[in-house]
Each structure stands twice: as C-alpha cells, then as structure tokens.
Write a protein that holds these residues in place. Structure first.
Motif, short mmCIF file in Angstrom:
data_model
loop_
_atom_site.label_atom_id
_atom_site.label_comp_id
_atom_site.label_asym_id
_atom_site.label_seq_id
_atom_site.Cartn_x
_atom_site.Cartn_y
_atom_site.Cartn_z
N LEU A 223 43.70 24.63 39.02
CA LEU A 223 44.35 24.78 40.32
C LEU A 223 45.27 23.58 40.59
O LEU A 223 44.86 22.44 40.41
N ASP B 244 40.95 33.98 48.59
CA ASP B 244 41.71 35.08 47.96
C ASP B 244 43.14 34.66 47.63
O ASP B 244 43.69 35.07 46.61
N ILE C 116 44.35 31.54 46.93
CA ILE C 116 44.49 30.63 45.76
C ILE C 116 44.16 31.33 44.45
O ILE C 116 44.59 30.89 43.39
N ASN C 117 43.40 32.45 44.53
CA ASN C 117 43.04 33.17 43.30
C ASN C 117 43.92 34.37 43.02
O ASN C 117 43.76 35.01 41.97
N HIS C 118 44.81 34.71 43.94
CA HIS C 118 45.60 35.93 43.74
C HIS C 118 46.48 35.79 42.49
O HIS C 118 47.15 34.77 42.32
N ARG D 142 48.30 32.30 42.05
CA ARG D 142 47.34 31.31 41.56
C ARG D 142 47.94 30.19 40.70
O ARG D 142 47.33 29.14 40.55
N ASN D 143 49.12 30.44 40.13
CA ASN D 143 49.72 29.40 39.29
C ASN D 143 50.71 28.50 40.03
O ASN D 143 51.28 27.58 39.45
N TYR E 200 37.95 28.24 42.78
CA TYR E 200 39.03 28.75 41.93
C TYR E 200 38.41 29.37 40.69
O TYR E 200 37.68 28.72 39.97
#
Ligand SMILES: [Zn+2]
Length: 276
Positions: free
Chosen positions: A2, A241, A243-245, A249-250, A275
């Motif tokens: 992250l 959600d 930060i992980n989408h 997320r990148n 994450y």
C-alpha cells in the motif's frame, strides 16, 4: 504494498519530513509548496533535496504530493489575485522540476459569482499559459466538495478543464474521499457506480492520486470537513473497500485527517493491516 502517507510540514526541511514519514511507516507524503496561505516559497536547498532522493530510493517511496497554496485562485474575479495565482503556479512548476518524484496537486479555484463556465475558462487559460509541450510534471486538479463557488465540484467540471488544456497528457485528477462524498458521490454504498461514473467522464486513467479522509458532515452536504479514519460519515468499512478496490489499490494515498504524527502513525498501521 500500500502506498500511504500523510500531510507533513517541510518548514524544517525535506530531510526532516522524510524522516518523519519513515518513522510512521509512510512511503509517500504530502507537503505545501509554500506557506498554505500563499506567500513566498523557501528556496530549495540542494543538499536537502539530495538527501531526499537517497531516502526515496532506499525506502522505495511512491510519488510525493506537492500541494499548491489554498489562496491560489486562478478563477478569481480580481485580476491581481489571478495574476498572483498564475505566478505561483508557474513558480511551483519550476521548483518541482528539482523534486522529480512528485505530483503537483491544487484546488482548481472559485468563480466567486462569475459562474462556473467563466471560472473554467480562466483556469484553462492559466494552465495553457503554464504548461508547455515539454512539461513532464504530473499536474492534478483536486476534486472539491462544492462549498461556496468552488470549481471542480463534479467530474464534468474537471473534464471541461482537462479538455481545454492543449498539452494535457500529464494533467489528471486527485480524488479526495471526503470531498467526493460531500459533493454527492456515494462512495459508501455505491463505490463501483461512482468509479464507473468517473470513468465515463474524466476517465479513470486520469485519476493519479487519492486524498484519504473521513468526513465530519453528511452525504452531499457540500462541506469540506475532514475527519479521522473511521470517525466520520464515510466510516472504516467504506475506506477499507476504497484502498483495496482493484481500480484504486495501486494509487498513492495521502491522509489529510486532523491528526498529529502519532495519530497518522496509527491510521497508517491500521490501513496497512487492512490491505489485502
Ligand atoms: Zn487539497
């Protein structure tokens, strides 16, 4: 991994800010290019920048966010204010050439009663004056909450600015989760729908950075009141959600939550733990 950091002061030098960033587990950070209320920028000390480059490589930092002054209003009614803003913009872009790994983020401006169409025209004109074909700094318009006469309250306005700029290859947007939610994009119950809408308008490939904030105010309030992660109306689950989408997320995320260093450290630890 992250890419997460927070807003830090560079008043004691970049070297100090980057040490702080490393000490709280950040791998990016945001700084003001000058006093947030405007005013003269401190000259960059080559030794300070040299140290910065080394640490950025050593710790594999993501791009830093260089944030323009809040007082910079390219859409002002007053010609003096506009000229000052245009001067700051150009000066910031020159200075940022020295800090290679950074994105320039700024608030598009406020039309102060002239209407958003006129405001957009003024912003476009200033950007066309400041960005030439050799520009290689990534310049990001920040999506705003829509308070007062702010421009950039929706994706259509941001798109209109980008479309008006001749050399717009390196022009993109920085989304702010607090601003999105308070301007009426429901990232809490319909994140996929919001991302589809962003894609249909500005295009998701233009989204290069995220300000990660919770909000003190309710959905579509058009207010700009940041809250600590999990303490506001967006809440922990929606932020996890985000930060992980897969479509986000990148990207590099920077916190602008009301915190001291210790609070930022805890938020970064928490977000790294969530994450996937
Ligand atoms: Zn901002």
């Amino acid at each position: 991994m992250l890419k997460i950091g927070c807003h830090l002061s560079i008043s004691n030098g970049f070297h100090k800010a980057i040490q702080e960033a490393v000490s709280i587990g950040a791998n990016t950070f945001q700084f003001f290019t000058r006093n947030p209320r405007g005013g003269k920028a401190k000259d960059l000390d080559p030794k300070d920048i040299e140290g910065l480059k080394k640490i950025i490589e050593e710790y594999d930092f993501a791009p830093l966010f260089a944030h323009g002054a809040y007082t910079m209003n390219l859409a002002s009614k007053s010609e003096n204010t506009r000229e000052f803003a245009r001067m700051i913009l150009k000066d910031d872009l020159i200075r940022l050439k020295e800090i290679s790994n950074s994105y320039y983020v700024f608030h598009p401006g406020s039309h102060v009663g002239q209407g958003s169409e006129r405001g957009i025209e003024l912003i476009v004109d200033a950007l066309n004056d400041a960005i030439d074909k050799d520009n290689d700094t990534i310049i990001l318009l920040e999506g705003m909450s829509g308070k007062g006469t702010e421009i950039g309250r929706n994706m259509e306005e941001l798109k209109a600015i980008i479309d008006g700029v001749k050399y717009n290859d390196n022009l993109g947007i920085c989304i702010d989760t607090c601003h999105l939610y308070s301007s009426g994009y429901d990232i809490v119950s319909n994140l996929d729908g919001v991302l589809d809408e962003i894609d249909r308008t500005v295009g998701l490939d233009r989204v290069k950075a995220v300000h990660l904030n919770d909000s003190k105010t309710e959905f579509a309030s058009n207010k700009d009141r940041h809250e600590v992660i999990g303490g506001g109306t967006i809440g922990k689950d929606a932020i996890i959600d985000i930060i992980n989408h897969p479509k986000l997320r990148n990207l590099p995320f920077n916190l602008e939550t009301p915190n001291e260093l210790e609070g930022y450290k805890k938020e970064i630890e928490f977000l790294r733990g969530e994450y996937r």
